[in-house]
Design a protein around this motif. Sequence first.
Motif, PDB file in Angstrom:
ATOM      1  N   GLU A 178       0.808  -1.223   0.000  1.00  0.00           N
ATOM      2  CA  GLU A 178       0.000   0.000   0.000  1.00  0.00           C
ATOM      3  C   GLU A 178       0.839   1.271   0.000  1.00  0.00           C
ATOM      4  O   GLU A 178       0.498   2.261   0.649  1.00  0.00           O
ATOM      5  N   GLU A 200      -1.314  -3.325  -3.522  1.00  0.00           N
ATOM      6  CA  GLU A 200      -2.436  -2.524  -3.031  1.00  0.00           C
ATOM      7  C   GLU A 200      -3.611  -3.476  -2.802  1.00  0.00           C
ATOM      8  O   GLU A 200      -3.721  -4.516  -3.460  1.00  0.00           O
ATOM      9  N   TYR A 201      -4.492  -3.107  -1.872  1.00  0.00           N
ATOM     10  CA  TYR A 201      -5.591  -3.999  -1.499  1.00  0.00           C
ATOM     11  C   TYR A 201      -6.942  -3.388  -1.862  1.00  0.00           C
ATOM     12  O   TYR A 201      -7.172  -2.183  -1.673  1.00  0.00           O
ATOM     13  N   VAL A 202      -7.825  -4.231  -2.365  1.00  0.00           N
ATOM     14  CA  VAL A 202      -9.093  -3.762  -2.933  1.00  0.00           C
ATOM     15  C   VAL A 202      -9.983  -3.059  -1.919  1.00  0.00           C
ATOM     16  O   VAL A 202     -10.807  -2.220  -2.285  1.00  0.00           O
ATOM     17  N   LEU A 205      -8.427   1.403  -1.298  1.00  0.00           N
ATOM     18  CA  LEU A 205      -7.716   2.113  -2.357  1.00  0.00           C
ATOM     19  C   LEU A 205      -7.935   3.623  -2.243  1.00  0.00           C
ATOM     20  O   LEU A 205      -9.017   4.076  -1.878  1.00  0.00           O
ATOM     21  N   PHE A 209      -8.003   1.628  -9.495  1.00  0.00           N
ATOM     22  CA  PHE A 209      -6.714   0.997  -9.736  1.00  0.00           C
ATOM     23  C   PHE A 209      -6.065   1.489 -11.027  1.00  0.00           C
ATOM     24  O   PHE A 209      -4.842   1.672 -11.079  1.00  0.00           O
ATOM     25  N   CYS A 213      -2.262   3.040 -11.321  1.00  0.00           N
ATOM     26  CA  CYS A 213      -1.245   2.615 -12.276  1.00  0.00           C
ATOM     27  C   CYS A 213      -0.749   3.759 -13.139  1.00  0.00           C
ATOM     28  O   CYS A 213       0.416   3.781 -13.563  1.00  0.00           O
ATOM     29  N   THR A 222       3.211  -3.129  -9.679  1.00  0.00           N
ATOM     30  CA  THR A 222       2.192  -2.971  -8.637  1.00  0.00           C
ATOM     31  C   THR A 222       1.039  -3.927  -8.891  1.00  0.00           C
ATOM     32  O   THR A 222       0.528  -4.038 -10.005  1.00  0.00           O
ATOM     33  N   LEU A 224      -2.768  -5.591  -7.512  1.00  0.00           N
ATOM     34  CA  LEU A 224      -4.006  -5.416  -6.744  1.00  0.00           C
ATOM     35  C   LEU A 224      -4.435  -6.785  -6.231  1.00  0.00           C
ATOM     36  O   LEU A 224      -4.582  -7.720  -7.007  1.00  0.00           O
ATOM     37  N   ARG A 225      -4.631  -6.900  -4.917  1.00  0.00           N
ATOM     38  CA  ARG A 225      -5.019  -8.170  -4.323  1.00  0.00           C
ATOM     39  C   ARG A 225      -6.121  -7.976  -3.294  1.00  0.00           C
ATOM     40  O   ARG A 225      -6.323  -6.901  -2.754  1.00  0.00           O
ATOM     41  N   ASP A 240      -5.117  -8.092  -9.986  1.00  0.00           N
ATOM     42  CA  ASP A 240      -4.908  -7.245 -11.160  1.00  0.00           C
ATOM     43  C   ASP A 240      -3.469  -6.770 -11.086  1.00  0.00           C
ATOM     44  O   ASP A 240      -2.821  -6.868 -10.041  1.00  0.00           O
ATOM     45  N   CYS A 242      -0.617  -3.673 -12.776  1.00  0.00           N
ATOM     46  CA  CYS A 242      -0.485  -2.444 -13.566  1.00  0.00           C
ATOM     47  C   CYS A 242      -0.043  -2.691 -14.997  1.00  0.00           C
ATOM     48  O   CYS A 242      -0.283  -1.855 -15.875  1.00  0.00           O
TER      49      CYS A 242
END
Length: 250
Positions: A178, A200-202, A205, A209, A213, A222, A224-225, A240, A242
């Motif tokens: 993060e 980064e966490y959903v 944010l 996202f 990016c 980077t 997304l989890r 996801d 970037c």
Amino acid sequence: MARTFKPLPANAVADYQLGGAYDPPAGTTVVVRDSTAAPAQGLYNICYVNGFQTQPGVAWPPRLLVRNSKGKSLVDPDWPDEHLLEISSEKLRTAVLERLAVTVAGCAKAGFDAVEFDNLDSFTRSKGALKHKDAVAFAELLVRVAHAQGLAAGQKNTPQLSDGERRKIGFDFAVSEECHRYDECSAYTRFYGDRVINIEYVDDLRAPFADICADAATPRDTILRDRELNPAQRASYRYDHCVAHRTIRQ
């Protein structure tokens, strides 16, 4: 003598799989998995090791745990089954290192290419029992052990490290969580450049996202989890990267 280790690949596309191993998404070149998991075949693999706190369910001698005035071991408030390791003296650091060196050697034997040492910032949760300098001194020992096993070594979080401390410790790359959410990315990229994996966490944010990016300050690698880092077969799994939004990055 330290063995030669493989550096983090250029233009890495990572996946962060601490919640359970699964087949990485297409295009992935780097995978981070727990030390108890097997590495992903054909990819660059980073072994997760809790270097400054205990792993849940793993017993440690009381003398190697930070304790309060009542003799009770201190835990991470966010992870109450993780106890802070006692690294406040050279003698204690040596004793803790002997145990962790076994885990690091296991990472190398399993076929991992690198290791990330988590909870470098545990001194901030020690109620003064541990100092910043203790963490730096122990991190330097951990990196030496990793390099001796032929593994690259990654800094995990702790943006407050100075560049001089990073050089002294000898980290080869960084894993941040993060850094966009907390506006900390430059604390890593100014020293490590593109050798930064950021998650980064959903659920928290600071922007969509795609916009994250597109931000020039965001590390290229980077991810997304979902917060629990669930494996792909779980309904709450989310991933996801970037690289999928690279057309909007200038």
